[in-house]
Design an enzyme around this catalytic site. Structure first.
Site, mmCIF file in Angstrom:
data_model
loop_
_atom_site.group_PDB
_atom_site.id
_atom_site.type_symbol
_atom_site.label_atom_id
_atom_site.label_comp_id
_atom_site.label_asym_id
_atom_site.label_seq_id
_atom_site.Cartn_x
_atom_site.Cartn_y
_atom_site.Cartn_z
ATOM 1 N N HIS A 361 -11.655 9.435 32.355
ATOM 2 C CA HIS A 361 -12.109 10.535 33.206
ATOM 3 C C HIS A 361 -11.238 11.739 32.858
ATOM 4 O O HIS A 361 -10.021 11.712 33.063
ATOM 5 C CB HIS A 361 -11.973 10.175 34.683
ATOM 6 C CG HIS A 361 -12.885 9.069 35.112
ATOM 7 N ND1 HIS A 361 -12.542 8.145 36.068
ATOM 8 C CD2 HIS A 361 -14.129 8.731 34.682
ATOM 9 C CE1 HIS A 361 -13.543 7.300 36.232
ATOM 10 N NE2 HIS A 361 -14.515 7.625 35.402
ATOM 11 N N GLU A 364 -8.459 13.171 35.147
ATOM 12 C CA GLU A 364 -7.351 12.309 35.562
ATOM 13 C C GLU A 364 -6.316 12.349 34.440
ATOM 14 O O GLU A 364 -6.286 11.500 33.560
ATOM 15 C CB GLU A 364 -7.867 10.904 35.853
ATOM 16 C CG GLU A 364 -8.841 10.903 37.032
ATOM 17 C CD GLU A 364 -9.587 9.591 37.222
ATOM 18 O OE1 GLU A 364 -9.178 8.575 36.607
ATOM 19 O OE2 GLU A 364 -10.579 9.574 37.976
ATOM 20 N N GLU A 591 -4.154 2.914 38.367
ATOM 21 C CA GLU A 591 -4.312 4.196 39.057
ATOM 22 C C GLU A 591 -2.904 4.740 39.288
ATOM 23 O O GLU A 591 -2.120 4.192 40.044
ATOM 24 C CB GLU A 591 -5.042 4.008 40.381
ATOM 25 C CG GLU A 591 -6.451 3.433 40.251
ATOM 26 C CD GLU A 591 -7.467 4.457 39.786
ATOM 27 O OE1 GLU A 591 -7.117 5.660 39.741
ATOM 28 O OE2 GLU A 591 -8.609 4.071 39.484
#
Length: 759
Positions: A361, A364, A591
């Site tokens: 992404h 990110e 994450e």
């Protein structure tokens, strides 16, 4: 454009050159005026002439002019330019990177004088936020953070903004910077919610040193009114015409979306400000580290700057690094990979292949910067002789892909860290979410399980890609195709996919079996995946902090910061699941931070938070068993041999040279290896707690029929042992057939005798 603050481009003016408003000449004593907690408000002189001031609080906002600088960067090379740069005959990707970039320049992100205080990144704690009122706990001031995301259920404790209890102009959200700060601006967003549409159209700002006496932000002689939001997601920046030094700042909404009579005052915010130096260091948080001990390039790198950094690392460590490209993005940007190995460019027998992938992404961005820092760090430490890094480089072939979605990154980069919002740059140029773009092999597997009655005919690994997925008409991103081809060409053993926007490590499966919104869906290697996830999460300084608050709408501390991906949310077509079902490679998603696009000033601390985790996770590639599957007679490696571990319903296969790696937790395992044309072989392998794998080699014996085929195909003479074995097989077959014939004859004779007796 309506609702957008009009800005005038000016050269960046250093803070040191700004004169303080004072009744006396500016001098050394001004520092004392700034640092005194009881001092009156101090403001810097306006950098440009102010526009017309608002006459009333209900009037439209003024188009203020203010100063800032834009970064200027060279544009990414696309299309034909990229072809010219990297596809010349005889030129490697590494040489192409080293070519001089084009001379054209393009606008970079807006570069502000002062960084964000950290509402979005959680640097600002919950107890630093207050409000005049709030509707309920889930809409309290602690939820008034830029880009915070709400839960799915409306009314839970994780709502998507601060919302005032009352609908009047006396409501406010207050931020305590905890020390004197030179405030320069505010960024505002509406409420994150799939059920409600709430946002602030205009607002005022006030400052205080004691939270009792407040001074309004002025535009000339009138109180300034700033433009807010026209939609709930787009961040809107307001820069103060005059920066002000204070400890507290309040955002005071004046108009908001009414929604008839149901509209609430709701907002998410970030505050921009520079901390005023305090020579006394009287606050304990002033001693918190803000830098890293490592001398790395801590800033955001666009496409060209990323290539330059990779080039500089390669030039500093040419013996252990290699730059190569695995393909192009939709606009023609190269997907560059940095290889780190003591023998770059070659797979060494028995040496596992590891990869980190970042930037799937594009918005990110922390993973991208961490991988660039990692390649710098490993080069520096290898040259210093750090034995941990030396061992990793000599025993592992490491591949770092910092930007899988460079097109998306360039879109987010042009907006900048605070103005890109939550989604800009997430998708590919074509609008594809690459995290859902890999072949859905989970459904193929589960459908086969439901339809097949004979479980022995089921496969549990190396699932083929469906034909419709591989067609040119399939809606598959060029970046996804490039990564799949990369996976198929290199026998990766372990990988991690670096994302942002949360603090958790997820492991397969990412897709639920019955398309439920969320459901725990484990693989056959659940225990090892949990170990991998824990290895990263437990060594990450932020994740492992028991006092940290949740990022958005789920408290992952309850799960020790790891979770089965499908138990969080359903993600069909994920890279993790595809990697596990189509190749030998185990992969998790990390994450990395609550903030998808941290400000450059936060990158040193983010590196400190993740450095140990990145290294520890790479070292896990050496857990379990490894070995080489060979032909017993020729000692040649056997490719595509199947390695089966008892009680784990997931096999792997040997690589082209016969070497294999099976990731396992400590314990005793019965391992069976089989290959076409060979007799299977089994042995017991013991996995210890050491940081190196157990060696379990296998030598397989060819079946006589297979050997005969190979020899006759070559036109050779049969060796004596094979001649003897064939003779024995023929005699055994002759005995069996003779016995069968004699039995049939005896039965026929008995029947004839029986008939004769009746007559």
């Amino acid at each position: 454009m309506a609702g957008v603050l009009h800005l005038t481009l000016l050269l960046f003016l250093p803070f040191a050159s700004l004169a303080l408003v004072s009744s006396r000449p500016a001098g050394d004593d001004d520092t004392a005026a700034l640092t005194s907690t009881g001092a009156a408000f101090t403001a810097t002189e306006s950098r440009v002439s102010a526009g017309k001031s608002a006459k009333t609080t209900d009037a439209p906002t003024t188009g203020f002019t203010t100063g800032y600088s834009r970064t200027t960067t060279k544009p990414p090379t696309t299309g034909a330019a990229t072809k010219h740069l990297t596809d010349e005959p005889g030129k490697t990707a590494e040489e192409a990177v080293h070519r001089k970039d084009a001379e054209e320049e393009e606008e970079g992100p807006l570069e502000l004088e002062c960084p964000p205080l950290g509402l979005e990144s959680l640097k600002v704690k919950d107890n630093q936020l207050r409000a005049s009122s709030y509707k309920r706990r889930g809409l309290g001031p602690h939820r008034g953070r830029l880009n915070i995301q709400s839960g799915i259920e409306d009314g839970d404790i994780y709502d998507g903004a601060w919302c005032a209890q009352y609908r009047d102009k006396n409501q406010w959200l207050e931020v305590d910077a905890r020390r004197l700060t030179r405030f320069i601006g505010v960024i505002l967003q509406g409420r994150s919610s799939i059920w409600s549409w709430d946002l602030v159209h205009t607002y005022k700002v006030q400052f205080s040193n004691d939270s009792l006496v407040w001074k309004p932000c002025m535009n000339g002689t009138e109180e300034a009114i700033f433009e807010g939001n026209q939609d709930s997601e787009t961040p809107v920046l307001a820069l103060f015409n005059t920066s002000t030094v204070a400890r507290y700042i309040r955002i005071n909404p004046q108009t908001w979306y009414q929604n008839g009579t149901e509209g609430d005052i709701c907002l998410r915010a970030e505050v921009l400000g520079c901390t005023v130096p305090d020579p006394n260091n009287i606050y304990p948080w002033q001693t918190e580290p803000t830098e890293s001990r490592d001398k790395l390039d801590f800033r955001h790198h666009n496409y060209k700057e990323m290539r330059k950094l990779m080039k500089s690392v390669n030039e500093a460590c040419p013996d252990i690094t290699r730059i190569y490209s695995i393909g192009k993005s939709y606009t023609g940007l190269k997907l560059y990979v940095m290889e780190i190995s003591d023998n770059p460019g070659k797979h060494e027998l028995g040496e596992p292949e590891f990869r980190y992938v970042a930037g799937m992404h594009g918005n990110e961005v922390l993973g991208r910067e961490l991988l660039l820092n990692l390649m710098e760090y490993m080069c520096q430490e290898y040259k210093r002789g750090d034995q941990r890094i030396v061992r990793l480089v000599k025993e592992t072939r490491i591949h770092l892909l910092p930007s899988m979605n460079p097109d998306g990154y360039e879109m987010a980069f042009k907006k900048g860290s605070e103005l890109a919002g939550w989604a800009l740059g997430r998708y590919s140029y074509e609008g594809i979410d690459m995290n859902h773009n890999f072949a859905d092999l989970n459904s193929v597997m589960w459908t086969a399980i439901e339809l097949e009655t004979d479980r022995s005919k089921l496969i549990n690994h190396y699932f083929p890609i469906p034909e419709q997925y591989t067609s040119e008409e399939a809606f598959v991103a060029s970046e996804t195709r490039a990564v799949i081809n990369w996976m198929q060409n290199i026998p990766f053993v372990l990988s991690a996919n670096l994302h942002g926007g949360e603090l958790v490590v997820t492991y397969p499966y990412d897709m639920t079996r019955d398309w439920a919104p969320r459901e725990h869906t484990p693989t056959a290697d659940e225990s090892f995946f949990r170990w991998l996830a824990t290895a990263y999460a437990s060594t990450n300084q932020v994740m492992s902090n028991p006092d940290r608050r949740p990022c958005h709408n789920k408290d992952f501390l309850r799960y020790n910061n790891i979770i089965n991906g499908a138990d969080w949310h359903n993600v069909p077509g994920s890279m993790n699941d595809f990697s596990y079902l189509h190749t030998n490679c185990f992969e998790v998603t990390v994450e990395l931070s609550c903030d998808k696009f941290p400000h450059a000033s936060e990158l040193p601390i983010e590196w400190e938070n993740n450095r140990e985790s990145l290294l520890v996770y790479m070292e896990q590639v050496h857990r379990g068993i490894k070995g080489v599957v060979r032909d017993k007679d020729t000692e040649a490696g056997i490719a595509d041999a199947t390695i089966k571990v008892d009680d784990i319903d997931h096999h792997i296969r040997s690589a082209a040279d016969g070497d294999y790696w099976r990731l396992l937790n400590p314990g005793e395992y019965r391992v069976t290896v089989s290959a076409e044309g060979y007799f299977p072989s089994s042995r017991t392998c013991q996995v210890m707690y050491d940081h190196y794998p157990t060696i379990c080699d296998f030598r397989l014996t060819k079946m006589p029929k297979q050997r005969l085929k190979e020899i006759l195909a070559k036109g050779g003479k049969l060796p004596k042992d094979l001649q003897l074995r064939l003779r024995q097989l023929r005699l055994r077959k002759l005995r069996v057939t003779t016995k069968a014939i004699n039995q049939r004859r005896a039965a026929a004779a008995a029947a004839a005798a029986k008939r004769a007796k009746r007559v």
